[in-house]
Design a protein around this motif. Structure first.
Motif, PDB file in Angstrom:
ATOM      1  N   ASP A   4      68.006  52.625 102.219  1.00 38.35           N
ATOM      2  CA  ASP A   4      68.568  53.759 101.485  1.00 38.35           C
ATOM      3  C   ASP A   4      67.838  55.034 101.888  1.00 38.35           C
ATOM      4  N   LEU A   5      68.431  55.777 102.794  1.00 37.47           N
ATOM      5  CA  LEU A   5      67.855  57.021 103.278  1.00 37.47           C
ATOM      6  C   LEU A   5      68.354  58.166 102.408  1.00 37.47           C
ATOM      7  N   GLN A   6      67.432  58.907 101.829  1.00 38.86           N
ATOM      8  CA  GLN A   6      67.768  60.071 101.006  1.00 38.86           C
ATOM      9  C   GLN A   6      67.370  61.322 101.776  1.00 38.86           C
ATOM     10  N   TRP A   7      68.229  62.318 101.795  1.00 35.01           N
ATOM     11  CA  TRP A   7      67.984  63.549 102.548  1.00 35.01           C
ATOM     12  C   TRP A   7      67.500  64.623 101.606  1.00 35.01           C
ATOM     13  N   ARG A   8      66.270  65.105 101.824  1.00 34.82           N
ATOM     14  CA  ARG A   8      65.683  66.152 100.981  1.00 34.82           C
ATOM     15  C   ARG A   8      64.900  67.112 101.857  1.00 34.82           C
ATOM     16  N   ASP A   9      65.110  68.395 101.653  1.00 38.27           N
ATOM     17  CA  ASP A   9      64.346  69.449 102.331  1.00 38.27           C
ATOM     18  C   ASP A   9      64.323  69.283 103.848  1.00 38.27           C
ATOM     19  N   GLY A  10      65.429  68.819 104.405  1.00 39.60           N
ATOM     20  CA  GLY A  10      65.543  68.707 105.857  1.00 39.60           C
ATOM     21  C   GLY A  10      64.946  67.450 106.458  1.00 39.60           C
ATOM     22  N   TYR A  11      64.555  66.483 105.626  1.00 39.40           N
ATOM     23  CA  TYR A  11      63.954  65.245 106.122  1.00 39.40           C
ATOM     24  C   TYR A  11      64.581  64.044 105.429  1.00 39.40           C
ATOM     25  N   GLY A  12      64.619  62.923 106.132  1.00 43.68           N
ATOM     26  CA  GLY A  12      65.083  61.677 105.546  1.00 43.68           C
ATOM     27  C   GLY A  12      63.908  60.921 104.960  1.00 43.68           C
ATOM     28  N   TYR A  13      64.067  60.451 103.727  1.00 47.87           N
ATOM     29  CA  TYR A  13      63.013  59.722 103.038  1.00 47.87           C
ATOM     30  C   TYR A  13      63.506  58.338 102.647  1.00 47.87           C
ATOM     31  N   LEU A  14      62.625  57.355 102.766  1.00 43.73           N
ATOM     32  CA  LEU A  14      62.879  56.019 102.261  1.00 43.73           C
ATOM     33  C   LEU A  14      62.211  55.901 100.900  1.00 43.73           C
ATOM     34  N   TYR A  15      62.837  55.167 100.009  1.00 45.46           N
ATOM     35  CA  TYR A  15      62.314  55.035  98.654  1.00 45.46           C
ATOM     36  C   TYR A  15      62.087  53.572  98.313  1.00 45.46           C
ATOM     37  N   LEU A  16      61.220  53.344  97.357  1.00 47.88           N
ATOM     38  CA  LEU A  16      60.962  51.997  96.874  1.00 47.88           C
ATOM     39  C   LEU A  16      61.879  51.672  95.708  1.00 47.88           C
ATOM     40  N   ASP A  17      62.272  50.417  95.660  1.00 45.98           N
ATOM     41  CA  ASP A  17      62.983  49.858  94.519  1.00 45.98           C
ATOM     42  C   ASP A  17      62.102  48.713  94.042  1.00 45.98           C
ATOM     43  N   GLY A  18      61.236  49.001  93.103  1.00 48.08           N
ATOM     44  CA  GLY A  18      60.210  48.037  92.724  1.00 48.08           C
ATOM     45  C   GLY A  18      59.202  47.945  93.859  1.00 48.08           C
ATOM     46  N   ALA A  19      58.960  46.730  94.362  1.00 40.61           N
ATOM     47  CA  ALA A  19      58.000  46.535  95.456  1.00 40.61           C
ATOM     48  C   ALA A  19      58.678  46.551  96.826  1.00 40.61           C
ATOM     49  N   ASP A  20      60.003  46.663  96.847  1.00 40.38           N
ATOM     50  CA  ASP A  20      60.757  46.636  98.101  1.00 40.38           C
ATOM     51  C   ASP A  20      61.332  48.011  98.412  1.00 40.38           C
ATOM     52  N   ALA A  22      64.282  50.465  98.968  1.00 44.26           N
ATOM     53  CA  ALA A  22      65.631  50.521  98.422  1.00 44.26           C
ATOM     54  C   ALA A  22      66.639  50.369  99.557  1.00 44.26           C
ATOM     55  N   VAL A  23      67.764  49.714  99.258  1.00 41.61           N
ATOM     56  CA  VAL A  23      68.818  49.517 100.251  1.00 41.61           C
ATOM     57  C   VAL A  23      70.099  50.177  99.774  1.00 41.61           C
ATOM     58  N   ASP A  24      70.965  50.441 100.732  1.00 38.29           N
ATOM     59  CA  ASP A  24      72.237  51.117 100.490  1.00 38.29           C
ATOM     60  C   ASP A  24      73.331  50.207 101.028  1.00 38.29           C
ATOM     61  N   GLY A  26      76.453  51.040 100.905  1.00 39.09           N
ATOM     62  CA  GLY A  26      77.576  51.914 101.215  1.00 39.09           C
ATOM     63  C   GLY A  26      77.424  52.557 102.576  1.00 39.09           C
ATOM     64  N   LEU A  27      78.037  53.697 102.733  1.00 38.73           N
ATOM     65  CA  LEU A  27      78.049  54.391 104.018  1.00 38.73           C
ATOM     66  C   LEU A  27      77.120  55.590 104.060  1.00 38.73           C
ATOM     67  N   ARG A  28      76.493  55.918 102.948  1.00 38.01           N
ATOM     68  CA  ARG A  28      75.735  57.169 102.865  1.00 38.01           C
ATOM     69  C   ARG A  28      74.659  57.284 103.935  1.00 38.01           C
ATOM     70  N   THR A  29      73.878  56.233 104.138  1.00 39.20           N
ATOM     71  CA  THR A  29      72.806  56.296 105.142  1.00 39.20           C
ATOM     72  C   THR A  29      73.387  56.484 106.533  1.00 39.20           C
ATOM     73  N   ALA A  30      74.463  55.765 106.846  1.00 35.88           N
ATOM     74  CA  ALA A  30      75.099  55.906 108.162  1.00 35.88           C
ATOM     75  C   ALA A  30      75.641  57.322 108.358  1.00 35.88           C
ATOM     76  N   VAL A  31      76.194  57.904 107.307  1.00 38.88           N
ATOM     77  CA  VAL A  31      76.703  59.275 107.399  1.00 38.88           C
ATOM     78  C   VAL A  31      75.548  60.255 107.601  1.00 38.88           C
ATOM     79  N   LEU A  32      74.461  60.081 106.849  1.00 39.30           N
ATOM     80  CA  LEU A  32      73.298  60.966 106.996  1.00 39.30           C
ATOM     81  C   LEU A  32      72.770  60.958 108.428  1.00 39.30           C
ATOM     82  N   VAL A  33      72.582  59.771 108.982  1.00 38.71           N
ATOM     83  CA  VAL A  33      72.063  59.668 110.345  1.00 38.71           C
ATOM     84  C   VAL A  33      73.054  60.287 111.328  1.00 38.71           C
TER      85      VAL A  33
END
Length: 151
Positions: A4-20, A22-24, A26-33
């Protein structure tokens, strides 16, 4: 599944979902890239900084049939947001997402660019999956990359 890539301030960030990570599903990460990775500029493109750097992604060397990664949206970074720039933003977005049509990930890809008149460039991407399901994403003020939201 993608990370799950989140786009903030011109950079892509990966986030944690608990200890793992986060996954996506859907298509959002593919669209961002696809939109925010710098595609190599064509020989006839005017480069925004006047340099000779046509950018491009390292993976281009490994893609088949001369395919290129990303989009040419980066060429618009220093442009005034006029009707021609909005049209080019839509064209560059569709170009960057065209692989989804070729690979059968999407049945249609639509891109709409608009401004509120404050030098912001906003994008709405609507992808219709082969099942008919639509995924709509908005990227607000893409040069600031402050906000993205699924609609």
């Amino acid at each position: 599944m993608d990370l799950d890539l989140q786009w903030r301030d011109g950079y892509g960030y990966l986030y944690l979902d608990g200890a793992d990570l986060a996954v996506d599903d859907g298509l959002r990460t593919a669209v961002l890239v696809s939109l925010f990775t710098d595609r190599r500029a064509r020989d006839d493109d005017r480069l925004p900084d006047g340099s000779e750097d046509r950018r491009g992604h390292w993976s281009d060397s490994y893609l088949p049939n001369g395919d290129l990664e990303g989009s040419r949206l980066w060429l618009l970074e220093r442009e005034k947001v006029l009707p021609d720039v909005l049209r080019r933003a839509e064209d560059y977005s569709r170009e960057g997402l065209h692989w989804m049509l070729e690979d059968g990930v999407a049945a249609t890809v639509q891109a709409t660019a608009w401004t509120t008149g404050r030098s912001d460039l906003n994008l709405r991407i609507v992808i219709t999956r082969p099942t008919g399901e639509q995924v709509e994403l908005e990227f607000l003020n893409i040069w600031q990359q402050e906000s993205q939201r699924a609609v």
